[in-house]
Scaffold this motif. Sequence first.
Motif, PDB file in Angstrom:
ATOM      1  N   THR A  55      12.491  -3.348  44.943  1.00 36.13           N
ATOM      2  CA  THR A  55      11.240  -2.693  44.545  1.00 36.13           C
ATOM      3  C   THR A  55      11.553  -1.274  44.114  1.00 36.13           C
ATOM      4  N   VAL A  56      11.024  -0.851  42.969  1.00 31.42           N
ATOM      5  CA  VAL A  56      11.312   0.474  42.435  1.00 31.42           C
ATOM      6  C   VAL A  56      10.003   1.204  42.148  1.00 31.42           C
ATOM      7  N   LEU A  57      10.034   2.530  42.241  1.00 31.79           N
ATOM      8  CA  LEU A  57       8.867   3.371  41.972  1.00 31.79           C
ATOM      9  C   LEU A  57       9.144   4.214  40.734  1.00 31.79           C
ATOM     10  N   LEU A  58       8.335   4.022  39.688  1.00 32.71           N
ATOM     11  CA  LEU A  58       8.457   4.817  38.469  1.00 32.71           C
ATOM     12  C   LEU A  58       7.524   6.019  38.615  1.00 32.71           C
ATOM     13  N   PRO A  59       8.069   7.245  38.736  1.00 35.61           N
ATOM     14  CA  PRO A  59       7.257   8.416  39.097  1.00 35.61           C
ATOM     15  C   PRO A  59       6.275   8.847  38.015  1.00 35.61           C
ATOM     16  N   CYS A  60       5.135   9.397  38.450  1.00 32.55           N
ATOM     17  CA  CYS A  60       4.104   9.860  37.513  1.00 32.55           C
ATOM     18  C   CYS A  60       3.092  10.710  38.265  1.00 32.55           C
ATOM     19  N   GLU A  61       2.701  11.874  37.684  1.00 34.14           N
ATOM     20  CA  GLU A  61       1.665  12.732  38.241  1.00 34.14           C
ATOM     21  C   GLU A  61       0.754  13.219  37.115  1.00 34.14           C
ATOM     22  N   TRP A  62      -0.551  13.318  37.407  1.00 35.93           N
ATOM     23  CA  TRP A  62      -1.491  13.747  36.371  1.00 35.93           C
ATOM     24  C   TRP A  62      -2.389  14.893  36.828  1.00 35.93           C
ATOM     25  N   SER A  63      -2.132  15.500  37.956  1.00 36.45           N
ATOM     26  CA  SER A  63      -3.053  16.447  38.590  1.00 36.45           C
ATOM     27  C   SER A  63      -3.433  17.657  37.725  1.00 36.45           C
ATOM     28  N   ASP A  64      -2.644  17.975  36.690  1.00 40.45           N
ATOM     29  CA  ASP A  64      -2.946  19.144  35.862  1.00 40.45           C
ATOM     30  C   ASP A  64      -3.811  18.807  34.650  1.00 40.45           C
ATOM     31  N   LEU A  65      -4.346  17.572  34.578  1.00 41.74           N
ATOM     32  CA  LEU A  65      -5.168  17.156  33.444  1.00 41.74           C
ATOM     33  C   LEU A  65      -6.647  17.150  33.827  1.00 41.74           C
ATOM     34  N   GLU A  95       2.513 -10.146  36.596  1.00 43.81           N
ATOM     35  CA  GLU A  95       1.484 -10.525  37.556  1.00 43.81           C
ATOM     36  C   GLU A  95       2.035 -10.540  38.977  1.00 43.81           C
ATOM     37  N   GLY A  96       1.330  -9.856  39.886  1.00 44.44           N
ATOM     38  CA  GLY A  96       1.738  -9.820  41.278  1.00 44.44           C
ATOM     39  C   GLY A  96       2.925  -8.923  41.570  1.00 44.44           C
ATOM     40  N   ARG A  97       3.409  -8.192  40.542  1.00 44.22           N
ATOM     41  CA  ARG A  97       4.607  -7.362  40.735  1.00 44.22           C
ATOM     42  C   ARG A  97       4.372  -5.878  40.501  1.00 44.22           C
ATOM     43  N   VAL A  98       3.259  -5.494  39.882  1.00 42.77           N
ATOM     44  CA  VAL A  98       3.034  -4.088  39.534  1.00 42.77           C
ATOM     45  C   VAL A  98       1.706  -3.584  40.081  1.00 42.77           C
ATOM     46  N   ASP A  99       1.679  -2.284  40.390  1.00 44.73           N
ATOM     47  CA  ASP A  99       0.434  -1.684  40.879  1.00 44.73           C
ATOM     48  C   ASP A  99       0.546  -0.165  40.864  1.00 44.73           C
ATOM     49  N   VAL A 100      -0.581   0.479  40.664  1.00 42.15           N
ATOM     50  CA  VAL A 100      -0.764   1.913  40.921  1.00 42.15           C
ATOM     51  C   VAL A 100      -1.899   1.969  41.934  1.00 42.15           C
ATOM     52  N   PRO A 101      -1.589   2.167  43.221  1.00 42.35           N
ATOM     53  CA  PRO A 101      -2.640   2.134  44.250  1.00 42.35           C
ATOM     54  C   PRO A 101      -3.775   3.100  43.926  1.00 42.35           C
ATOM     55  N   GLU A 102      -5.021   2.622  44.111  1.00 44.33           N
ATOM     56  CA  GLU A 102      -6.193   3.423  43.771  1.00 44.33           C
ATOM     57  C   GLU A 102      -6.241   4.730  44.546  1.00 44.33           C
ATOM     58  N   ASP A 103      -5.905   4.685  45.847  1.00 43.56           N
ATOM     59  CA  ASP A 103      -5.967   5.901  46.656  1.00 43.56           C
ATOM     60  C   ASP A 103      -4.939   6.930  46.206  1.00 43.56           C
ATOM     61  N   GLU A 104      -3.777   6.466  45.741  1.00 41.36           N
ATOM     62  CA  GLU A 104      -2.753   7.384  45.232  1.00 41.36           C
ATOM     63  C   GLU A 104      -3.187   7.986  43.899  1.00 41.36           C
ATOM     64  N   LEU A 156      -6.173   8.615  42.890  1.00 37.46           N
ATOM     65  CA  LEU A 156      -7.188   9.637  43.132  1.00 37.46           C
ATOM     66  C   LEU A 156      -6.580  10.958  43.603  1.00 37.46           C
ATOM     67  N   LYS A 157      -5.369  10.896  44.168  1.00 38.31           N
ATOM     68  CA  LYS A 157      -4.671  12.104  44.630  1.00 38.31           C
ATOM     69  C   LYS A 157      -3.871  12.771  43.507  1.00 38.31           C
ATOM     70  N   GLY A 158      -3.870  12.140  42.327  1.00 42.00           N
ATOM     71  CA  GLY A 158      -3.108  12.698  41.206  1.00 42.00           C
ATOM     72  C   GLY A 158      -1.749  12.067  41.034  1.00 42.00           C
ATOM     73  N   ILE A 159      -1.503  10.956  41.719  1.00 39.20           N
ATOM     74  CA  ILE A 159      -0.216  10.267  41.627  1.00 39.20           C
ATOM     75  C   ILE A 159      -0.426   8.939  40.898  1.00 39.20           C
ATOM     76  N   CYS A 160       0.193   8.804  39.745  1.00 43.77           N
ATOM     77  CA  CYS A 160       0.033   7.600  38.927  1.00 43.77           C
ATOM     78  C   CYS A 160       1.316   6.778  38.869  1.00 43.77           C
ATOM     79  N   SER A 161       2.183   6.938  39.883  1.00 48.19           N
ATOM     80  CA  SER A 161       3.463   6.233  39.920  1.00 48.19           C
ATOM     81  C   SER A 161       3.254   4.718  39.950  1.00 48.19           C
ATOM     82  N   LEU A 162       4.099   4.014  39.210  1.00 51.29           N
ATOM     83  CA  LEU A 162       4.009   2.552  39.119  1.00 51.29           C
ATOM     84  C   LEU A 162       4.961   1.916  40.118  1.00 51.29           C
ATOM     85  N   VAL A 163       4.416   1.029  40.960  1.00 52.51           N
ATOM     86  CA  VAL A 163       5.230   0.247  41.892  1.00 52.51           C
ATOM     87  C   VAL A 163       5.598  -1.055  41.194  1.00 52.51           C
ATOM     88  N   LEU A 164       6.890  -1.308  41.046  1.00 55.41           N
ATOM     89  CA  LEU A 164       7.379  -2.528  40.395  1.00 55.41           C
ATOM     90  C   LEU A 164       8.208  -3.319  41.403  1.00 55.41           C
TER      91      LEU A 164
END
Length: 272
Positions: free
Chosen positions: A142-152, A183-192, A194-202
């Motif tokens: 499982t890998v995490l592709l980093p992403c943040e959007w808090s400055d937008l 399908e069933g392999r990717v997600d950006v958790p909703e709670d994350e 909302l905190k400004g973290i848009c990292s993709l869980v693969l």
Amino acid sequence: MTLLYIYILWVAACVDSISADSHITVSARVGSTVVLPCNLRNVFTKTPRVRWHNDVGFVFERSSGGTQIDPGYEGRVDIPENELRKGNCSLVLKNVRITDDGAYRSFVVEYVDRTNTDKMQDISRVKLSVDAFQISAQVGSTVLLPCEWSDLPIQTPHVEWYIDSETVFERKGKESFQGEGYEGRVDVPEDELLKGICSLVLKNVSATDAAVYRSSMVVTHTKKSVLVQKVELSVYENPEKREEEPSGEAGINWPHLLIFILSLFMCFLFSR
């Protein structure tokens, strides 16, 4: 008549510049300084008015009256006035961000007559490619592709991860979409999100997942997608442990063989 002649010469110089500098691609790393080239090919006695735009909107303007800078580029862009007098309208961009990735274009506004009627001429087009963030993962992991959007400026987070034109994952509030094959392999958790973290869980990474992934957020007031992250994922196989099989002389364990021969010799001596 003289003014018209000067203006014709100026347009000719600009057209020459367009043909020479069009379709330029410049690469840069995040945090570096890059120069987006632009050349007017003539020397001005007065500072012309130069504007730089990208595919989203206004970036920078310099004229005899001063400068104007988009807030997102404050302290990061400039066209030195002494260079502009020489016809060099190149834009210096410092502290490159992933959001800078895209197409830029510069304009010159020249006053044609005393009524201050201005004409806008496209001078240069530059494609800025910001190098992707490098990540590697093992097959099956499982890998995490980093992403943040808090400055937008975003009210309801809306993120999309994609490869070229293929959507990998999309989330807007509680609604989400997983692309074909993910399908069933990717997600950006909703709670994350909302905190400004848009990292993709693969999850359950496969060899075919190796690619350049991009994430975009939809800005609230413009309704336009803004590139937030670019990640290049490389995938490696699980290393298999293989036992070496003896083959010919290469497989002989000489120390053990010598000990065995010596033991036989000693037994022979003591037996006499």
